[in-house]
Design an enzyme around this catalytic site. Structure first.
Site, mmCIF file in Angstrom:
data_model
loop_
_atom_site.group_PDB
_atom_site.id
_atom_site.type_symbol
_atom_site.label_atom_id
_atom_site.label_comp_id
_atom_site.label_asym_id
_atom_site.label_seq_id
_atom_site.Cartn_x
_atom_site.Cartn_y
_atom_site.Cartn_z
ATOM 1 N N HIS A 183 -35.306 20.227 89.355
ATOM 2 C CA HIS A 183 -33.386 20.320 90.092
ATOM 3 C C HIS A 183 -33.941 19.308 91.523
ATOM 4 C CE1 HIS A 183 -29.844 22.469 91.661
ATOM 5 N NE2 HIS A 183 -31.252 22.654 92.253
ATOM 6 N N CYS A 198 -28.971 9.450 78.141
ATOM 7 C CA CYS A 198 -28.838 9.205 79.562
ATOM 8 C C CYS A 198 -30.407 10.313 79.776
ATOM 9 C CB CYS A 198 -27.831 10.759 79.438
ATOM 10 S SG CYS A 198 -28.318 12.459 79.325
#
Length: 873
Positions: free
Chosen positions: A449, A816
């Site tokens: 994250h 991606c």
């Protein structure tokens, strides 16, 4: 010549006996030979030291005679002597005859590899020189060279600590040589060898073995050079820059390696050997010293350097020696330069008509491009290294260590740079990350994250620092504690952390890179999109002119302070109507803002992917804040939150599973998307919207969710709006069922981060150290989370793409993830028919250039007329 051959035959017999008694470790084949000319002819086409030397000979540049020992070919003693005989004939000097004095043949033994590895591999000069050679000549330069040979031979061949040898005096003498021989014998256990063949064979072995020394392994790991091969060895006749006052040595760059300016740049030392400069053992003077010292030699060198530069059409790093006013070129290679210098040099070649833009782009190395846009450390003076992790987001920054939210808020209010530290980052940390100048974490990989958010913001980030432990108000590194308020410097490019304030350099805007990016945009057959979740992310990506947003991770919008409490309340079932109303309005505004800024460019939104537990408050303070905002007891929040926890959440209720089990979540997102699209289109702004369903395991999941999306669309006026529904293939099972998605999905995007995790069974957040170790052991040639592991993940991708394109050759295939910005992976994707990649802003410009390079290299049919048409289009 007959005399020479007779001597050689006699010496070969002696050497065979000598090897038998010493049980020499190398095994020789009588049938083997050096094949030097053939090996060098092949080597001309690879950028190795030997190949460049051979090309210099064809240019009639004065190069000391040499021969090559390829690592793939076993060599025989007969072959070695044959090659030495040729050197004797070419040089007019005699090998292994101690009565010849300074007329003896002495050689350097160096490495030759297809990729320059400066200083990483070992070499040995003055091989073949003995005590009697120096005694016979009684010249200071030979005594000095012999003493140096003893020192370096002792260090490299016998691993004797170099500090046991005293510093060589200014005037080397016979007595000093005897003392160095004594020290060598004391530590090696035998007398320094006086047989030139023994010196040479052990030197060859030493150079070959240096392929696996620690610094070479580290360098190959950093530069992504395969360790599966080995190193060739070059044997070259010595010339002596320390011969007398009319001799010297130096290094010359044909262009300035720092600025790219067209000017000679280099250093020179009078009466010295090249090793003295390269090793840093002495401080040389500027190249202008040679012009004053030996003006004729300087002019000759200048003419030779211009000839070499023009021939290679590249900045060259030339090592030269002058022996009694005669210039010798010992080697040339493409010079190491800053990325700015490389771009300027290539641009100048294009402007001068020497290279086409296509050829210049093909030559451009993409390694190190990050330094063009990001601040970097000028030097490490005054810094104490605290550890090294993964360089997750590039650039260097200094700031004050902060761990607690209140510390971050206080420092931010006074405008101070902040280095935010966390053991691992959670959704609660976003506010701190937004205010920080840089981030460090003890755990987490390149796609954790913290790494994802900082890359989007363009802030430096270092993750997975093994030595780091983060406490409530301090960090601990190897048992040493550093409290909040400590001044730190971090480098998100290299992954290093230091105590202290580093001297930073902020690069100027590089117009040459802009030219390459603009050209790449016109010629590339692969479209490059940005991973962007906010307007700030999109603005950061504009520098490389993306085609649009290929991946908008909608969960990152929920992480904002303005969104998070309402989303937390909604998923916990607290004040559902109020929370739904608030979060729905905020989502609509988010998408409206992005669609307006994109102005018709593609926006692909991935519906909520992570498990719901990631949004829950993870600290007592966060739980108290949520309790106060929603006016619910702390105990109630704890009770509801516990019901959402999972033992293995990354393989639990996430992605499409949320869309099935909690359909109201996807309904909210889809409704907000359609409202925003409808609103923006009515304002006269074109809309191109993709809705992507993530983490699909089986076709039925996709069918159910797509049907629900189509039903929602009926409620909105989407006339004139371009929109479609696609799937993200990131689970092996969906890749194996690709034939279904080829028929039912409007577009397909491969999520290679999760696909790699599940195929290899590796956690990208917890295995950084293990992967690095595996690379050093040769188990992995590269980090599979940085470059596609072709033999496993690559095979699944290949199967899926082949299946899909057979059924639907016109469907859009993209990737991606981290691999989308990796040049090697892009090359592989192109071969599969993938024509779109989406990556974070900081990797976008490298991806853009890589896509254009692949297009130019693979599209052999691309002639000048078709290229022109593509540019116009």
């Amino acid at each position: 010549m007959t005399y020479f051959r007779s001597c050689v035959i006699l010496k070969v017999c002696i050497i065979r006996l000598w090897c038998f008694f010493l049980n020499f470790p190398l095994s020789f084949s009588q049938e083997s030979s050096f094949f030097s000319e053939e090996a060098l002819r092949q080597d001309v086409f690879s950028p190795s030291k030997a190949g460049y030397l051979k090309m210099l000979e064809t240019l009639q540049v004065p190069v000391p005679p040499f021969f090559l020992i390829p690592y793939l070919h076993p060599f025989s003693l007969e072959g070695l002597q044959e090659e030495l005989l040729r050197l004797q004939i070419k040089s007019g000097k005699v090998w292994n005859d101690q009565e010849t004095g300074q007329s003896g043949l002495f050689v350097s033994v160096r490495s030759s590899f297809k990729v320059s590895m400066p200083g990483m591999l070992d070499s040995l000069l003055n091989v073949g020189l003995t005590f009697n050679h120096a005694l016979k000549a009684n010249k200071e330069y030979l005594w000095r060279s012999y003493i140096k040979l003893i020192c370096h031979y002792g260090k490299l061949v016998e691993q004797i600590d170099e500090t046991v040898f005293p510093k060589i005096s200014k005037t080397a003498t016979r007595e000093e040589a005897i003392e160095f021989e004594r020290i060598f014998q004391e530590h090696a256990g035998y007398s320094f060898p006086q047989d030139a063949n023994e010196q040479l064979i052990k030197a060859i072995n030493m150079v070959r073995n240096s392929w696996n020394n620690s610094r070479a392994q580290s360098y190959r790991l950093h530069e992504k050079i395969s360790s599966s091969s080995g190193v060739d060895v070059v044997i070259q006749v010595m010339v002596f820059g320390n011969f007398n006052q009319f001799s010297g040595t130096g290094i010359l760059f044909t262009q300035n390696p720092s600025t790219g300016k067209k000017e000679f740049f280099g250093e020179y030392s009078i009466q010295a050997q090249g090793e003295d400069i390269v090793s840093g053992g002495m401080t040389p003077g500027p190249l202008s010293l040679l012009e004053t010292h030996l003006p004729c030699a300087y002019k000759t060198l200048k003419d030779i350097a211009e000839k070499i530069d023009n021939f290679f059409v590249d900045m060259q790093d030339i090592e030269f020696t002058i022996e009694q006013k005669k210039v010798w070129i010992l080697q040339t290679r493409p010079g190491k330069r800053t990325k700015t210098a490389e771009l300027r040099i290539l641009s100048r070649y294009v402007a001068e008509g020497v290279l086409s833009m296509q050829d210049a782009l093909k030559r451009l190395s993409l390694n190190g491009l990050e330094q063009v846009y990001h601040s970097y450390l000028e030097n490490l003076e005054g810094l104490e290294n605290l550890g090294k992790g993964l360089g997750a987001s590039p650039g260097a920054i200094f700031g004050i260590l902060a761990i607690r939210q209140e510390t971050v808020d206080f420092l931010a209010s006074s405008g101070r740079n902040i280095i935010f530290a966390a053991q691992e980052t959670h959704c609660d940390d976003v506010a701190c990350i937004l205010k920080a100048s840089g981030v460090i974490t003890a755990t987490g990989g390149m796609t954790c994250h913290g790494a994802v958010v900082t890359r989007g913001l363009g802030k430096p980030c270092v993750t997975s620092v093994q030595e780091l432990k983060v406490h409530c108000d301090s960090i601990e590194v190897c048992g040493q504690f550093f409290p909040e308020g400590t001044l730190l410097t971090i480098d998100g490019t290299t992954g290093n952390i230091w105590k202290g304030r580093g001297a930073l350099k902020v690069p100027e805007k590089c117009e040459e890179l802009e030219e390459f990016l603009e050209f790449s945009h016109r010629v590339s057959a692969i479209k490059v999109y940005a991973n962007a979740d906010t307007l700030e992310d999109w603005n950061a990506a504009l520098a490389f002119n993306p085609e649009g947003i290929g991946l908008c991770r909608s969960e990152h919008m929920f992480f904002k302070n303005t969104h998070l409490p309402w989303f937390q309340g909604w998923i916990l079932g607290l004040q559902e109507d109020l929370c739904f109303s608030r979060i729905s309005a905020l989502q609509e505004e988010d998408y409206t803002t992005l669609l307006k800024q994109l102005n018709g460019k593609r926006l692909t939104v991935r519906l909520l992917d992570p498990p719901l537990h990631e949004f829950l408050p993870c600290t007592f303070e966060a739980e108290k804040t949520l309790s106060h905002q929603l006016e619910v007891s702390l105990e109630k929040i704890k009770e509801l939150a516990s019901g959402l926890k999972e033992n293995n959440p990354m393989l639990g209720k996430r992605g499409a599973r949320l869309g099935i089990l909690r359909p109201e979540i996807y309904d909210l997102q889809v409704q907000s998307l359609f409202k925003a699209a409808e609103r923006v289109h009515k304002e006269g702004i074109p809309v191109d919207l993709g809705i992507m369903i993530p983490f699909v395991t089986v076709p039925e999941e996709f069918t159910m969710i797509k049907k629900r999306i189509l039903q929602r669309a009926i409620w909105h006026d989407l006339t004139g709006v371009i929109w479609n529904v696609g799937v993200m293939i990131e689970i092996p099972s969906s890749a194996l069922q690709a034939s279904f998605f080829a028929q039912e999905a409007d577009f397909i995007c491969f999520g290679t981060n999760d696909l790699t995790q599940m195929i290899l069974g590796l956690s990208r957040d917890d295995t950084a150290y293990m992967i690095e170790k595996y690379q050093s052991l040769g188990i992995f040639s590269k980090d599979p989370f940085q470059s596609i592991h072709e033999s496993s993940v690559g095979k699944i991708l290949s199967f899926a793409c082949e299946t899909i394109l057979k059924i639907n050759p016109n469907i859009s295939l993209s990737v991606c993830g981290e691999h989308a910005g990796d040049p090697e992976s892009i090359d592989f994707f192109y071969s599969l028919g993938i024509r779109g990649v989406s990556c974070s802003a900081y990797r976008g410009f490298k991806a853009k250039l890589a896509c254009a390079k692949v297009t130019l290299e693979k599209d052999s049919f691309l002639d000048s007329s078709s290229l022109k048409n593509r540019q116009i289009a």
